[in-house]
Every structure is written in C-alpha cells, then in structure tokens.
Design a protein around this motif. Structure first.
Motif, mmCIF file in Angstrom:
data_model
loop_
_atom_site.group_PDB
_atom_site.id
_atom_site.type_symbol
_atom_site.label_atom_id
_atom_site.label_comp_id
_atom_site.label_asym_id
_atom_site.label_seq_id
_atom_site.Cartn_x
_atom_site.Cartn_y
_atom_site.Cartn_z
ATOM 1 N N LEU A 196 -8.342 -7.097 21.271
ATOM 2 C CA LEU A 196 -7.714 -7.807 20.520
ATOM 3 C C LEU A 196 -8.136 -9.257 20.571
ATOM 4 O O LEU A 196 -8.423 -9.838 21.395
ATOM 5 N N HIS A 197 -8.237 -9.791 19.469
ATOM 6 C CA HIS A 197 -8.513 -11.272 19.009
ATOM 7 C C HIS A 197 -7.617 -11.936 18.005
ATOM 8 O O HIS A 197 -7.125 -11.311 17.036
ATOM 9 N N PHE A 198 -7.746 -13.166 18.084
ATOM 10 C CA PHE A 198 -6.863 -14.048 17.084
ATOM 11 C C PHE A 198 -7.262 -13.649 15.704
ATOM 12 O O PHE A 198 -8.702 -13.570 15.406
ATOM 13 N N ASN A 199 -6.605 -13.428 14.754
ATOM 14 C CA ASN A 199 -6.819 -12.974 13.432
ATOM 15 C C ASN A 199 -6.912 -13.916 12.283
ATOM 16 O O ASN A 199 -5.617 -14.016 11.843
ATOM 17 N N TRP A 200 -7.789 -14.525 12.007
ATOM 18 C CA TRP A 200 -7.739 -15.688 10.736
ATOM 19 C C TRP A 200 -7.520 -15.135 9.645
ATOM 20 O O TRP A 200 -6.633 -15.761 8.643
ATOM 21 N N ASP A 201 -7.958 -13.885 9.520
ATOM 22 C CA ASP A 201 -7.882 -13.347 7.950
ATOM 23 C C ASP A 201 -6.404 -13.054 7.665
ATOM 24 O O ASP A 201 -6.049 -12.712 6.532
ATOM 25 N N ASP A 207 -4.376 -10.164 0.329
ATOM 26 C CA ASP A 207 -3.561 -8.913 0.628
ATOM 27 C C ASP A 207 -4.487 -7.569 0.524
ATOM 28 O O ASP A 207 -5.590 -7.677 -0.003
ATOM 29 N N ALA A 208 -4.044 -6.575 1.182
ATOM 30 C CA ALA A 208 -4.854 -5.349 1.319
ATOM 31 C C ALA A 208 -3.992 -4.211 0.636
ATOM 32 O O ALA A 208 -2.722 -4.276 0.760
ATOM 33 N N SER A 209 -4.562 -2.907 0.522
ATOM 34 C CA SER A 209 -3.884 -1.939 -0.228
ATOM 35 C C SER A 209 -3.041 -1.355 0.875
ATOM 36 O O SER A 209 -3.174 -1.490 2.030
ATOM 37 N N ARG A 212 -4.428 -0.071 4.056
ATOM 38 C CA ARG A 212 -5.499 -0.689 5.063
ATOM 39 C C ARG A 212 -4.356 -1.965 5.596
ATOM 40 O O ARG A 212 -4.854 -3.243 5.385
ATOM 41 N N PRO A 213 -3.260 -1.725 6.378
ATOM 42 C CA PRO A 213 -2.387 -2.692 6.756
ATOM 43 C C PRO A 213 -3.165 -3.651 7.680
ATOM 44 O O PRO A 213 -2.987 -4.937 7.712
ATOM 45 N N GLU A 214 -4.249 -3.121 8.428
ATOM 46 C CA GLU A 214 -5.015 -3.938 9.293
ATOM 47 C C GLU A 214 -5.411 -5.330 8.564
ATOM 48 O O GLU A 214 -5.855 -6.381 9.065
ATOM 49 N N ALA A 215 -6.055 -5.205 7.316
ATOM 50 C CA ALA A 215 -6.521 -6.265 6.674
ATOM 51 C C ALA A 215 -5.858 -6.964 5.871
ATOM 52 O O ALA A 215 -6.452 -8.107 5.143
ATOM 53 N N ALA A 216 -4.514 -6.607 5.709
ATOM 54 C CA ALA A 216 -3.665 -7.271 4.770
ATOM 55 C C ALA A 216 -3.332 -8.932 5.286
ATOM 56 O O ALA A 216 -3.057 -9.177 6.632
ATOM 57 N N GLY A 217 -3.753 -9.836 4.471
ATOM 58 C CA GLY A 217 -3.326 -11.439 4.793
ATOM 59 C C GLY A 217 -2.409 -11.965 4.076
ATOM 60 O O GLY A 217 -1.980 -11.412 2.887
ATOM 61 N N LEU A 218 -2.308 -13.212 4.253
ATOM 62 C CA LEU A 218 -1.360 -14.059 3.267
ATOM 63 C C LEU A 218 -1.998 -15.147 2.545
ATOM 64 O O LEU A 218 -1.291 -15.979 1.933
ATOM 65 N N GLY A 219 -3.374 -15.270 2.362
ATOM 66 C CA GLY A 219 -3.913 -16.464 1.787
ATOM 67 C C GLY A 219 -3.403 -16.463 0.659
ATOM 68 O O GLY A 219 -3.207 -17.610 -0.017
#
Lengths: 444, 486, 260
Positions: A196-201, A207-209, A212-219
């Motif tokens: 586990l690491h801090f996830n800046w993404d 957002d991701a589809s 792929r919840p692991e890749a979803a972001g708020l940018g």
C-alpha cells in the motif's frame, strides 16, 4: 375571604411536595435538553466517523512493483521512435509487455508460476496499467529498450483484500478473483512486490470506468468544481454587492422594492433542484450552452448563491453606524462617494465572510448539477479557461454521487474519500471566513 | 472578427476615452481644478460610460435577436423533404449549426480554404469524415441539401458578424466623440457617472427578480407542453406512477406526493423536538463554555453538504435499520426506506430548527424571564409557559421553513429513500419522492419532448408551488414576530 | 406626610454583613439592615449605588445572573434565605417582585394574574382561581378597569395599567414581602399617583420594599428609608427623620440635590 391561603408549612428550609415535584420536573426538562444535544453531537460524530472510516482507505492504494523490459520489437516495430507511429501499438501490446515483465519479476523473486497461473497473476494487475504504461512511453519514447521499474495499480479486488473488504470466503463466490490469486498476492506482498502506498492519482487523476475502481480519481471533478467556484465568485460577488447597495442604501420603500425583498428571501428558500430545472430550461435548452459544462453549473450556482450573499451583505452594510455616513455627508461627499469611500470598505470583511460561506454552500451543492448533465462520465481534463468553461467536466459532489451509483463495492471507499476531499475544501473555506471575521470585524 | 475581440475593442476605446476625457477636462480649465464642477476622474468616467454603454447595449440586443432572425430564415429554406423520419426541424437545425461550426474549425486548421468550402459538395466528398476530423460527429451521412443550407448559414453568419462589428464600432466612436464634445468646466460629470452607477445597481438587484421570473416561466412553459401530451386528470388524480420507455405511461403524482410528505413528516418528527430542545438548552441553561463548543458543532452539521448525508444514509443508516429493525421484525428488506431518508434528513434539519429557534428564543426580552422568575417560577416553567408561547409564532415559522427544506431536499432521498413509487404506510419500505423523480426523469435516456421527461417540469412546478406557499407563510410569520419585539 | 410614623414592628427581614460581588467587582459592602413587617421601606441613593442589587438579593433574583456571588446572612422570618436547603422557587413565592418596566406576559389579563397561583398550585378549582384573580385585581385597584376584558392581552393595557397588572400578578401568589424596583420610573405622573396610592394600601398586608429615584416618592409612600451610596448603607431610619434631619452629610447632600 377565600383568598389564596398561604401554605400551611412555611419554613423555607423544608421544600413541600409540590416544590419537590416541580424541581424534579425542572431536572427532567434539563435532561431532555442534554439528551437532545447529545443526540446531535453523536449524529455529527457518527457521520464524520463513517466518512473517515470508509474514505481514508481511498488515499492509499495497493500497487504492484514490477520490472518491465520495454521490448523495442513490440512497442516500436518501425524502429523510428516516432510517436505517431508508436501510437499504432494499442494497450493490448503493452499488456503483453507487462505480462512478460511480471513473469520475469516473479521468477526473480522465487515465486513459482506455470502457464495457467500466469494468467491469474496478470489479472491481479489493474486493467488500467497497460494504458498508464503506454502514456508513459509515448511521453518519453527514449525509454524503449530499457527496463523500467513500473508501479502498477493492483486490481480493485486485490486492493480490497488488503483493506479487508474482500476475504478468501468472498473470493470463493466471486468471478473476478479466486482464493488462489489472493494466495499469490499474499506471497507477492511478503516478497515486497506488492504493497500500500499513498495514491496521488486518486486526487489528481481522472475518473475511471465502472470496472476499474482502483484507477478512479477526482482530478476532473476538482478542476470542474474549481472552475465553477471561479465563475460563481466573479459573478455573484459584484452582482450581490451591487444589489445589496441599491436595496440597502438607495431603494425607496415602496411596493416594488418590497417585492424584490420578499423575492430574495424566497429565492434563498427555493429547493436547489428547482435551480437545476431553471439551468436546464434556460441555459441549455434556450440559450444553447453545452451540457456538463462548468459555465452552466457556474451560472446556476451563481443564481443560487446570490440571495445568500445579498442577505449577508445587507446585514454588514446595516451594521455600519449612521454616524460614519453623517460624517462623510457632512463634509460634502455625495451619497455615492460616502458609500464607496466609507461604508463599503468598513462592511467589506462581513461581505467577504458571507461570500465565502455562500461559495462553500455552492461547492457542496449536488442536485442542480445532476440536471444540467454533470453526471456524464468525463475522463478528459477540460482546457484552461476561458475555453475550458465550455468543456465537459464533473464536480466533486456529483462525482460522489456517480461513485455511489456504481456496483463495485470498492466505489463506496472512493465516494467516502471524495467526500473527505470535499470536506477538506469546505473546512479551509470556513476557516478562512472565521479568520477574516475574527481579524477584521469591528464591533461598533 | 470574434465577439470577444469586439468586446475588447469597445472596452479599449472606452478606456482611451477615459484618459482623453480627463485630460480634456483639465485642459478646459488650464489645470485649475477648483474651476471644475467634478473631479477630473469623473469626466473620464462619464466618457467611458457614454462610450461603452450604448455600444455594449447594441451588441447585446444584436446577439439576442440575431439567432432568432437567422434561424427563422434558415428553417424556411430547409426543404421539408430533408427532414428524415423520426427527426424534426429543430434536430436538422442543430445539425446545420454543428456542420457550420465544423467547417469553421476546418478553416481554422487551414485544412480547407474558403474557396474549397464553396466547392465542397456533400455528394462527392466524405463530409462526415472530414467533419469527424475536427471532432464534429454526425449521426448519419449528410443530406446534400442540408449541407448546402449549412454552407449558406455559415455565410449569413459571417455577413451578420461583419455588419454587427461595423455598427458597434460606429456606435462606440459616436459615443466617444459626443461625450468628449460635452466636456466643459461646468459639465456635471459626477452626476452622470453616479446615475450610471445607480442604473448598474438597479440592474443587479433585478437579477434576483429575473431569476424568479426565469424559474416560473421555464416551469410553466414546459408544464404546459406536458399537459398537451398528457392529461391533467391523469397527472393530478391518478394513484399510479409507472413511466414506460415506449409511451403509454401512468404518471400520477399521488404516490410521489405521499412519499415526499411521509419522509418530510419523519424528518420533522426527528428534527423539531431535538432541534427545539437543543435550542432551549443552549439559550436558557448552557454555560458559556458548553455553548462555545456545542453551537459551532451544531453549525458544522448545517455546513455539511447534503450529498454527505445521502452517503451516510446509503452506507450506514440504511443497512443498520434493515439489519436491526426491519428484517428482524419482518417488515421490510430494503436498506433504502422512508425511515432511512427521514432519519437522516431529520439530522440534517436539526441545526436548521435549532439555530432559527435559538434566535427567536433570544429575541424574547429578558424582562419576561425576570417577571416569571420573580413570581417563583422554575426555569422550565418559565420556558414552557412564558417563553415558548411568546416565541411560538417565530418557532412555527422556523418549522414551516424546515418543512419546506424537507420537501425540496433531493440528495438524501435520492440515495436513501428508494425509487419505487408506492402508497404504503410502512416506513421501512422504499418509497420515492417528487425530487427523486425529477432527477430520474431528467437524467434518464428518454427523449426530451416525451411526456416521461416533461413530467419532471410539472413535478418541479408542483414542488415550487408547495415550497413557495410554505416559505411565504413562514417568512410572513417570522417577520411579524420580529416586529413585535423591535 | 400627615400620618405619624408607625412604631417599628417586628423585623421581617434582617441583613447582616451582606457582600455582593459581580465577578471582581465588589458591588455591595457590609450592608446591615432590619426591615419591619407591614410597612413600606424605601431604598434611595444615586444611580449605581447598589440599591437595586441589594433588593434583588432579597428574593435571590441575583441567582440568575452569571458571576454574581452573595456573602453574609439575609434572614426572612429568622430563616437564612441563602441556606443550602432553601429553594429559590419557594422563596420567590413568599417574596414577590415588581420590576422597573411593566413586563406583562404576552397572555391574557386573566392568565397573567393566574400564572403565579397556577405554578405554585395555590388553588384547587377553577372557581378558586377565578376568586384569586379577582381579589388580586381588586387589591391592585385594576378590577373595575379590566373586569369586562379579562381575556384581552395584558400587553394591550396602558403603561400604568400594565404596572398595576404586574402588581396584581405579584400579589396573587400571596407573598409576605413585596419588592418593587423603581415601579414608577416608566410611568407618567397620573399613573404614578395611582400606583403610589396602591403601595400605601398594600402596606397593611405586606412588607413592601421599594427602590426609587424620586425623593418625593420615598417621602410620600415610605415609613422607613435607607440611603445607599457606593455599595454601603449610609444611613437608615424613619423617613420623616431622614428627610428633615439626616445624620449623615451625604444623605443631606443627596436629598437637597447636591449630587445624584
């Protein structure tokens, strides 16, 4: 005379039955108050606890560390390092490169894999990883031919396994993950290949589809919200202040201004969703502005915020004592000069505080934005302003709503995490408002 | 020349006018400020205003009227045969617009010259493909006649823009020279500038009125559309809500009204006693330190966005109620329910009720309390028999405002109440509200012109009327109450 | 005053070494005073001298003020009213109070007067309550003016009527001591005369203590007077003597209008 007879026992030292009962009633009533406050405080604590408990996990993500040799034959068949030509290689091609790297990395770490388990192991990596690698290579074609350390998202289920959302038992019933895969994941973690690491993404990425919840972001959502706040600030502050000055300082008292006042008080209490309908009907259908665009959201939120700003601005104008006005008028300033040179500067801290609070309300508003199409799935960052105001974007609270509408339970963590980000923004805004008030507010 | 550039030009000329006006005013009195009626800056401002304001007004009017005129003209040139089945004039028109925009983009990327466009023919060129290059995706292949219309439309737009630019620049310059010529030492420049500012202030206060007018117009207009497609009796007197994608829907409002009122009722049942008692405790009993901690904490509750409450309902309260109350008692199996939404909304409304009541209780003068204590009343007797009756109108107003909030609240019910339109008494069942259905009908996939979408506007109008009535009564009551103690 | 001063009756209230603090501020210092029953005692003195503060000590109204502390001993009928066992609620039924500004509750005239008897449970039936209300209004010399509109709001009366309503409200709980804090300061001269007349009658049944700014009023209604200055009692004695031949220089100066 049947006048009220003084009570028989009348030593003040002995409370009679009635007084004792009355005092008991007094204590009960007090207790009700304490209970009411306790309930409110507990509700607040529980609310914040729920959000933090569910959401803090979103900021840390399971990553898989692999060494990926970037095979020139696969990634740049033409051998020219020409980006346009390299774009022909799709994510599938990159997936194969990652898989090769993964097998090598596992072999090096001494984790045995055979042909059937390679597929399993590869599925531990997020489907987003090939696209990430592709973007990285296209941005820097010189990497081709070297072996890079690649930190890929683990899939949502693996991430959930390390966060306690997924267990061996639940994996048994899950078509997306098997206990065997989780066993490999455990082994990889033990070898330091996964962790586990801090996830800046999560904060900066798009957002991701749904898969792929692991890749979803708020940018995109953060930028969309920022654009809207900018529009709201630029429009509602001058409009609100101008309207307040007119109503407070110049408007004659007649039925017309009375109507405006009642109207403003009413607008402040109109349900927010009605403003969404207004935005849809007027700004999108009638004026032809694009759907999902920050400009429409900004306009709708401006109209919603305006009454709040007007009400607080009028209160601050009213709190400037008449003696200041008299003094300025007395030296021959015109009414306009009096207001702009003296009253307005003195009222400014109050006005700014009210504006920030209005902005904070607007930032958390969701319902009207749903109606103007901000629910749409947007992955591309909007351009910089002013063109960017017309590009599709999301907004933080709407992103929360979007996450809640997705099936994968990993999105609950994402939604809560997004709320934490939203609350941090609100906290900062309110803190600024409080500091402003503390520092500059005068008591007359 | 784009509209933005034109705007910049007008502003630049006006800014230049500011400098000229200032200088001219000073020159007219040979630099002796005392002989001027106003400060030199005001002469500058008067020039600025007289230069920019008429030009901008002309521009605004032009931009509002131009699309109506041009599009009417374009519509009249579209041959009826070009409108495919299942399409409409407005859809063709929007295709025309997008094609024209696409052609502009092609020119901007210089992959086409103006001459190329004139020669472009939808029959021989893959127009759809070319437009797709610049991000204009068309649903079907291009009808040559429509494409010609698009080309014509583009030309008309260009001509119109040219004429507008000329007119606006002319008005700007005329304003500049006129206002400069008026500058004399006794010219009342400050009055001109102040009158303009007043006009600006009045216009700003109009925005609020225009917002209400906009809300009412858009709701009424689209509701009228809806009632042309769907009978009012079916809407107002039917107890079935069952929208269908293919038409033939039942769109009775009663299940939604029931759900709305039921949820709001539970919310008030939670928030009014808690909020009121908390307010009384804070106003009458709490020590300074308790007040200093609890009051801001309750205000935090008020500052939390409703989406957060919605999520709270969805992931905490809903499952909790289902697992510990509804399921064991066998009265419900859904985590979203009237109870879930009502409870959470009740929590949301606590600060609303308590802060309003707190204000109102504090407005009761201290002499009332003294009078009651002086007679030997306990604090709770004073509260119950003197303060609350005195504050009652204000508190009723506060509760009405809270009710209006509850009825109009959206996110909590969207995430907490469910989507099933039902007329049931069981609070552990999922039901739905007016606001939920507005969201679902307007964010769904149905066509905009269908009754299934338009019904949202009728629902919105109902909601607006409901809340407006509550607000007006509440504000009136509170206002009367305040006057009583002022 | 044509009447002869009454002989000093048994003391109803005795105060010994009373100190009052508002936070750091020492507002009342070493007050010792005995107040006879069934008479009118006036507290006079310049603004801020502590007379109202002391008055509010006598029915523990100061308890409602945060940061106020009372030391010393105040006895009513020989019982220390600051004793731990004393319930201020019960005390205030025995020691009624009328305030500076008329403060009728926003209720009907009837409910205003009935409020005290109701909360203290002094009556058993509605008829008894009606009787108490009527008697109290009679005693407050208001009955004839309001008997036809008992259901009308008390706030609708004139200032003088409102103050008499407040007096009626106070005596409806049949107190033994009646405290009046400048009861006429918000009234016009005619209303003042009516209230003063009422006060003179009340002394037959109650121990009345009145704070007043008006020397004439003190002279007209009271039998004994206490002069307060800077938180201490400067002089205390029969009203006639105080106004004709005061012992203390400050009393003399105040009465003759040299300060205050």
């Amino acid at each position: 005379m049947t006048f009220a007879t003084p009570r028989q026992v009348f030593s003040l030292f002995e409370a009679d039955v009635r007084t004792r009962n009355r005092n008991a009633a007094e204590r009960r009533f007090r207790l009700y108050g304490v209970i009411a406050i306790t309930i409110s405080m507990l509700a607040l604590a529980l609310l914040l606890f729920t959000v933090l408990d569910n959401g803090l996990g979103a900021f840390r993500q399971t990553f898989i560390e692999i060494k990926v040799p970037l095979d020139p034959a696969r990634l740049d068949p033409s051998g020219t390092r020409d980006v346009e030509a390299m774009k022909k290689v799709t994510t599938i091609g990159y997936g194969k490169v990652i898989q090769a790297g993964l097998v090598a990395t596992l072999a090096e770490a001494g984790i045995a894999t055979d042909d059937s388990s390679v597929r399993d192991v590869f599925n531990l990596i997020s489907k987003e990883a090939p696209a990430q690698l592709r973007n990285r290579v296209l941005a820097n074609p010189d990497l081709i031919g070297t072996t890079i350390d690649f930190r890929a998202f683990a899939s949502g289920r693996v991430d959930g396994y390390f966060k306690g959302r997924v267990s061996m038992a639940s994996a048994e019933l899950d078509s997306n993950i098997s206990p065997a895969q989780l066993a490999i994941a455990d082994e990889m973690k033990a070898k330091g290949l996964m962790g586990l690491h801090f996830n800046w993404d999560f904060i900066l990425g798009p957002d991701a589809s749904e898969l792929r919840p692991e890749a979803a972001g708020l940018g995109v959502a953060i930028i969309g919200s920022a654009y809207m706040m900018l529009i709201v600030l630029v429009l509602s502050l001058p409009l609100g202040v101008a309207a307040s000055i007119y109503l407070e300082e110049f408007a004659p008292t007649n039925r017309w201004t009375d109507l405006i006042e009642v109207n403003i008080a009413n607008l402040a209490a109109v349900p927010s969703i009605v403003f969404g309908i207004l935005g849809l009907a007027i700004f999108i259908n009638f004026a032809g502005l694009p759907q999902s665009a920050p400009i429409v959201g900004g306009l709708v939120l401006t109209l919603m915020t305006l009454p709040t700003i007007i009400i607080s601005t009028r209160a601050s104008l009213k709190s400037v004592p008449p003696s200041i006005r008299d003094a300025a008028l007395g030296v021959g300033a015109s009414k306009m000069q009096t207001i702009f040179h003296h009253v307005l500067p003195l009222a400014m801290p109050g006005i700014l505080t009210g504006t920030i609070i209005g902005l904070a309300q607007a930032l958390g508003e969701t319902a009207p934005l749903l109606l103007i199409g901000m629910v749409a799935f947007v992955r591309d960052f909007p351009a910089s302003p002013p063109e960017g105001f017309f590009d599709p974007a999301s907004a933080l609270p709407v992103q929360v709503y979007n996450f809640t509408q997705r099936a994968d339970p990993a999105f609950v963590e994402r939604a809560s995490g997004a709320i934490i980000v939203l609350l941090v923004f609100l906290l900062v805004m309110n803190a600024v408002a409080i500091i402003l008030r503390r520092r500059f507010e005068r008591r007359w | 020349m784009s509209v933005g550039l034109l705007l910049l030009i007008v502003i630049a000329v006006a800014a230049l006018g500011y400098g000229l006006g200032r200088r001219r005013a000073l020159a007219s009195v040979q630099g002796d400020l005392r002989r001027l009626h106003s400060l030199p800056g005001y002469y500058g401002q008067s020039v600025f205003i007289l230069t920019a304001a008429p030009a901008l007004l002309v521009m605004l009017a032009w931009l509002l009227i131009q699309p109506l005129v041009i599009e009417n003209h374009v519509i009249s040139t579209i041959a009826p045969g070009s409108i495919a089945d299942g399409s409409s004039t407005s859809l063709v028109l929007s295709d025309v617009r997008r094609m024209a925009g696409g052609l502009d983009a092609l020119v901007a990327r210089s992959s086409l010259s103006e001459g190329d466009i004139a020669a472009l023919d939808a029959n021989s060129t893959d127009v759809r493909g070319r437009l797709a290059e610049v991000g204009v995706a068309l649903a079907s292949d291009v009808d040559p006649a429509v494409f010609e219309t698009a080309k014509a439309y583009r030309l008309i737009l260009r001509t119109a823009l040219l004429i507008m630019t000329t007119v606006v620049v002319a008005v700007t310059l005329a304003g500049l020279f006129f206002s400069l010529s008026r500058i004399r030492p006794d010219y009342r420049a400050r009055n001109v500038s102040e009158r303009a500012v007043i006009a600006l202030l009045i216009a700003s206060s109009f925005v609020a009125v225009m917002t209400t007018v906009g809300i009412v117009c858009s709701l009424v207009f689209e509701t009228w559309h809806f009632f042309r497609l769907y009978s009012p009796e079916g809407f107002f007197f039917s107890t079935v809500w069952n929208p269908q994608f293919r038409g033939g829907s039942d769109l009775g409002i009663w299940p939604l009204v029931w759900g709305t009122l039921y949820v709001s009722f539970i919310a008030l049942l939670v928030s009014v006693p808690i909020g009121l008692l908390a307010a009384i405790y804070l106003a009458e009993y709490a020590s300074k330190t308790v007040r200093a901690v609890v009051k801001p904490a309750i205000e935090i509750l008020a500052g939390i966005p409703t989406i957060v409450y919605g999520l709270f309902a969805l992931i905490t309260v809903g499952p909790f109620l289902r697992d510990y109350f509804a399921a064991p008692l066998g009265i419900g199996s859904s985590s979203s329910s009237v109870m879930t939404a009502g409870l959470v909304m009740g929590i949301m409304l606590i600060p609303f009720v308590s802060s309003l009541s707190d204000d109102i209780i504090n407005a009761v003068p201290q002499s009332m309390r003294d009078g009651s204590f002086g007679l030997g009343a306990t604090q709770s007797e004073t509260v119950k028999q003197v303060i609350l009756p005195a504050a009652l109108p204000g508190i009723v107003g506060a509760i009405l405002l809270a009710a209006s909030r509850a009825i109009g609240e959206t996110m909590i019910v969207v995430l907490g109440a469910g989507a099933a339109a039902k007329l049931s008494l069981n609070p552990f069942e999922a039901m739905t509200t007016i606001t939920v259905k507005i969201v679902s009908q307007l964010t769904g996939d149905t066509e905009f012109g269908s009754p299934e979408t338009l019904v949202a506007f009728a629902l919105g109008l109902t909601l607006f009327v409901f809340t407006l009535a509550l607000n007006v009564v509440a504000l009136y009551v509170v206002r009367k109450y305040r006057e009583q103690y002022e | 005053m044509t009447e002869l001063p009454l002989p000093v009756k048994a003391a109803k209230v005795n105060a010994r070494n009373v100190q009052v603090y508002y936070g750091q501020n020492h507002a009342i210092k070493d007050v010792n005073i005995d107040i006879p029953s069934e008479s009118v005692t006036a507290f006079i003195g310049p603004s801020g001298c502590g007379k109202s503060t002391f008055l509010r000590c006598l029915n523990r109204m100061n308890d409602t003020i945060v940061g106020c502390r009372v030391e010393g001993r105040i006895e009513i009928d020989g019982e220390d009213i600051y004793d731990r066992r004393v319930d201020p609620v019960q005390l205030r039924a025995k020691v009624g109070m009328v305030f500076q500004k008329p403060n009728p509750f926003p209720k009907s005239i009837y409910d205003n007067v009935a409020y005290g008897p109701k909360i203290h449970g002094l009556t058993r039936t509605k008829a008894e309550l009606d009787e108490v209300v009527e008697q109290s209004l009679h005693k407050a010399a208001l009955w004839n003016e309001v008997k036809d509109r008992l259901a009308a709001p008390g706030t609708g009366l004139s200032g003088g009527q409102q103050q008499r309503l407040c007096i009626a409200r106070a005596i409806a709980t049949s107190p033994e001591v009646l405290l009046m804090d400048e009861p006429c300061s918000a009234l016009d001269p005619i209303a003042t005369a009516q209230v003063e007349e009422l006060i003179s009658e009340l002394r037959n049944q109650y121990t009345v203590i009145i704070v007043t700014h008006s020397m004439q009023q003190a002279a007209r209604v009271s039998q004994r007077t206490a002069m307060f200055h800077m938180g201490i009692v400067v002089e205390e004695g029969p009203t006639d003597k105080m106004f004709t031949n005061p012992d203390d220089r400050r009393t003399q100066d105040y009465i003759t209008g040299r300060f205050g």
